[in-house]
Design a protein around this motif. Structure first.
Motif, PDB file in Angstrom:
ATOM      1  N   ASN A   1       0.840  -1.215   0.000  1.00 38.36           N
ATOM      2  CA  ASN A   1       0.000   0.000   0.000  1.00 38.36           C
ATOM      3  C   ASN A   1       0.867   1.254   0.000  1.00 38.36           C
ATOM      4  O   ASN A   1       0.599   2.211  -0.742  1.00 38.36           O
TER       5      ASN A   1
ATOM      6  N   ASN B   1       1.303   3.911  -3.064  1.00 39.44           N
ATOM      7  CA  ASN B   1       0.975   5.338  -2.901  1.00 39.44           C
ATOM      8  C   ASN B   1       2.138   6.223  -3.337  1.00 39.44           C
ATOM      9  O   ASN B   1       1.944   7.258  -3.973  1.00 39.44           O
TER      10      ASN B   1
ATOM     11  N   LYS C   1      -7.661  10.700  -4.790  1.00 39.33           N
ATOM     12  CA  LYS C   1      -7.536  10.205  -6.174  1.00 39.33           C
ATOM     13  C   LYS C   1      -8.915  10.101  -6.820  1.00 39.33           C
ATOM     14  O   LYS C   1      -9.936  10.022  -6.121  1.00 39.33           O
TER      15      LYS C   1
ATOM     16  N   GLY D   1      -6.384   1.899   1.556  1.00 42.46           N
ATOM     17  CA  GLY D   1      -5.004   1.408   1.730  1.00 42.46           C
ATOM     18  C   GLY D   1      -4.411   1.744   3.086  1.00 42.46           C
ATOM     19  O   GLY D   1      -3.997   0.845   3.839  1.00 42.46           O
TER      20      GLY D   1
HETATM   21 MG   LIG Z   1      -3.408   3.718  -1.715  1.00 49.11          MG
END
Ligand SMILES: [Mg+2]
Ligand SMILES: Nc1ncnc2c1ncn2[C@@H]1O[C@H](COP(=O)(O)OP(=O)(O)O)[C@@H](O)[C@H]1O
Length: 596
Positions: free
Chosen positions: A485, A489, A544, A553
């Motif tokens: 995660n 990112n 996002k 996440g």
């Molecule tokens: Mg993420």
């Protein structure tokens, strides 16, 4: 000082009176003093005045009587003397004769009047007028005879002169009689009497003046009493008005002060003092009831508020639990299906890859052998048949002999990476492990990087600074999920920084204490704003676009690290980059964690 039981009794009585009674009582008292005072003044003054007026009137009457008496006496003397002169003139004598008759009658009447009135009047004021009484007595005693003698002689003269015409005899007789009247002791007696009457008149005057003075004094006394009573009434009205207004305003002030204080401090335990039994006392009692009711309401409200807060707390807790459960459910579902798929694919690929990898060794040996054989043939038979010659040229045998080992070698490398990938997939999806195991975190990080390699190889440099890490007690698949995660990112952040030239992800591991290790993953991407940084561990927070981010996440990562009794923190500066720091215990000594 009036600090006596009487004053206390009075204060207590007044305390019990109503405001209306206090005010009307005050007015009544003040007016009562005024009315009683004025009436008393008028009555006393009138009485004195009437009395002195009566005495003055008596004195005036007496003066009048005495003056007339005195005048009559004087006139008698004058007429007698004139009569002697006018004896011969019959007309004038006649006139004078009538005068004497007249005077005689008047004197007679006045004398009897004097005797009756003076005797009576003087008896009533013995002490006050002793001198006057003495004189009256003197006149009555001494001059009674004078008057009697005079009247008798006059009667004789009058008898003599009754004829209008007198004979000589009669004339001589009359002359003798008149001479006797004018020259004997009688005129002297009359003079004395006249003097005494004059003295009495003088005394009566004095009397009169005295009574006049008394009556004006009575007038003044009346005015004075009225004035004093007015003054007393005004003074008592002022005193009573002050006392009444104090008696009314003081308790109101006390009530107001306490009510203001209560409003200021919101201290509803206080009570308004009840100092009187009047309307203000009733008001104070009503305030106290109101204050008690407000206090009860406030208590009820605060209890309700407390209950509401508690309910709110419980609801928030429930909501949080629900969200976590939801996230866990999604994650579990996702991971179990993803993990199962990855595990089964890895398993399916693993055998053929092993098969190819193992046989590639043989294929390489056999190829070497065959190329050796071809080489030997070329040495022993340097002139092959045209057909063979032609085929050697067609397949470019020399290049083939040179290139085939290389191809085989690169195939070996390819199968080796395929084997590694399969291994990583297997490592990554170790979901079936319910118990914690001791795992090498570097292996997990490496497999994560391998899975993400296709996104990393174009333009992102990965710098690894691995420390000397012991095996860490954990659920490796869950920690891999965390690394995945965070690195994903970082890649997203770097990819969205389109204009950035140099993109880098640095992974640093180190052992901190005997039971703690630290993993830091830093990128030099766009960074996170202060506003977002507060929310990034919240479920469903994402910046996002739809389809790109789920916002799950980091919240899942947070839960995983928490379950491992570790900590996760973020440092970020807009435009400079982001660093995630994970601290984990090497041994899970306290409570065993459960898989999420
Ligand atoms: Mg993420
Ligand atoms: N390395 C990073 N650089 C910049 N922003 C980041 C980084 N890591 C996380 N974020 C921010 O945190 C948000 C939440 O991340 P995450 O929980 O993984 O959800 P998602 O990636 O689905 O958006 C991201 O939308 C992003 O805005």
């Amino acid at each position: 000082m009036l600090h006596s039981p009487v004053l206390n009794w009075l204060t207590e009585k007044v305390r019990r009176l109503s405001i209306g009674t206090k005010i009307s009582g005050g007015y009544t008292l003040a007016l009562g003093i005024a009315v009683i005072g004025t009436a008393t003044g008028i009555l006393i003054g009138e009485q004195y005045y009437d009395q002195s007026r009566m005495y003055a009137e008596d004195a005036r009457e007496e003066i009048r009587l005495l003056s007339r008496l005195e005048t009559t006496l004087l006139r008698a003397k004058t007429h007698q003397q004139q009569l002697s002169n006018l004896l011969r003139k019959s007309e004038r004598r006649q006139e004078e004769y009538f005068h004497i008759i007249e005077n005689y009658a008047e004197l007679n009447q006045l004398w009897s009047e004097f005797k009756s009135t003076e005797g009576q009047t003087k008896n009533s004021k013995v002490k006050e007028f002793s001198e006057e009484i003495r004189l009256v007595k003197h006149i009555l005693q001494n001059h009674e005879k004078t008057i009697d003698a005079y009247l008798r002689q006059v009667e004789v003269v009058l008898k003599q002169l009754a004829q209008p015409k007198l004979t000589t005899e009669e004339y001589k007789g009359a002359q003798k009689l008149i001479l006797k009247l004018n020259t004997g002791s009688l005129p002297l007696e009359i003079d004395h009497m006249s003097n005494d009457v004059a003295a009495l008149t003088h005394l009566a005057y004095k009397d009169y003046e005295k009574e006049e003075a008394k009556s004006s004094k009575a007038q003044r006394l009346r005015l004075q009493i009225i004035g004093v009573s007015m003054f007393l009434s005004v003074t008592s009205a002022i005193f009573l008005s002050m006392y009444t207004s104090r008696a009314i305003s003081q308790p109101i002030k006390k009530v107001t002060t306490v009510v203001q204080q209560i409003a200021q401090d919101s201290n509803f335990d206080r009570q308004v003092p009840v100092t009187t039994e009047d309307e203000i006392g009733t008001l104070a009692r009503a305030f106290n009831t109101l204050i008690q009711q407000i206090a009860a309401y406030i208590q009820e409200l605060s209890q309700k508020n407390q209950q509401l807060l508690q309910t709110h707390e419980e609801l928030s807790q429930t909501l949080e639990n629900l969200q976590q459960t939801q996230v866990q459910l999604i994650q579990t579902e996702k991971m179990s299906s993803l993990g199962q798929m990855v595990a089964s694919i890895a398993h399916e690929i693993k055998n053929p890859v092993n098969f190819i990898s193992n046989n590639l060794e043989y294929a390489n040996n056999y190829t070497q052998d065959l190329l050796e054989l071809v080489h030997l043939y070329q040495q022993d038979y340097p002139n092959p048949t045209p057909l063979i010659q032609h085929h050697i040229q067609a397949i470019d045998c020399e290049f083939l002999a040179e290139d085939l080992p290389k191809i085989l070698s690169s195939m070996k490398m390819g199968t080796e990476s395929l084997r590694q990938l399969v291994l990583s997939l297997g490592n990554f999806s170790r979901l079936d492990e319910a118990e914690m195991v001791s795992a090498d975190l570097h292996t997990g990080i490496e497999s994560t990087l391998l899975i993400l390699n296709h996104q990393l190889k174009y333009g992102i440099e990965v710098i690894k600074q691995y420390g000397d890490l012991p095996l860490v007690e954990c659920h490796p698949a869950q920690l891999n999920q965390v690394f995945m995660n965070i690195v994903q990112n970082a890649i997203d952040a770097l990819q969205s920084a389109v204009d950035q030239q140099y993109k880098q992800i640095m992974i640093k591991t180190q052992a901190m204490t005997s039971n703690q290790i630290k993993v830091g993953i830093r990128d030099n991407g766009l960074g996170i704003s202060q506003e977002s940084i507060k929310k990034i561990f919240e479920p469903f927070f994402t910046t996002k676009g739809v389809g790109k981010g789920t916002g799950l996440g980091l919240s899942i990562s947070y839960q995983i690290i928490k379950k491992h009794q570790g900590q996760i923190a973020v440092n970020s500066q807009l435009g400079e980059g982001t660093e995630f720091v994970i601290v984990l215990p090497i041994k899970q000594s306290i409570c065993p964690s459960t898989p999420i």
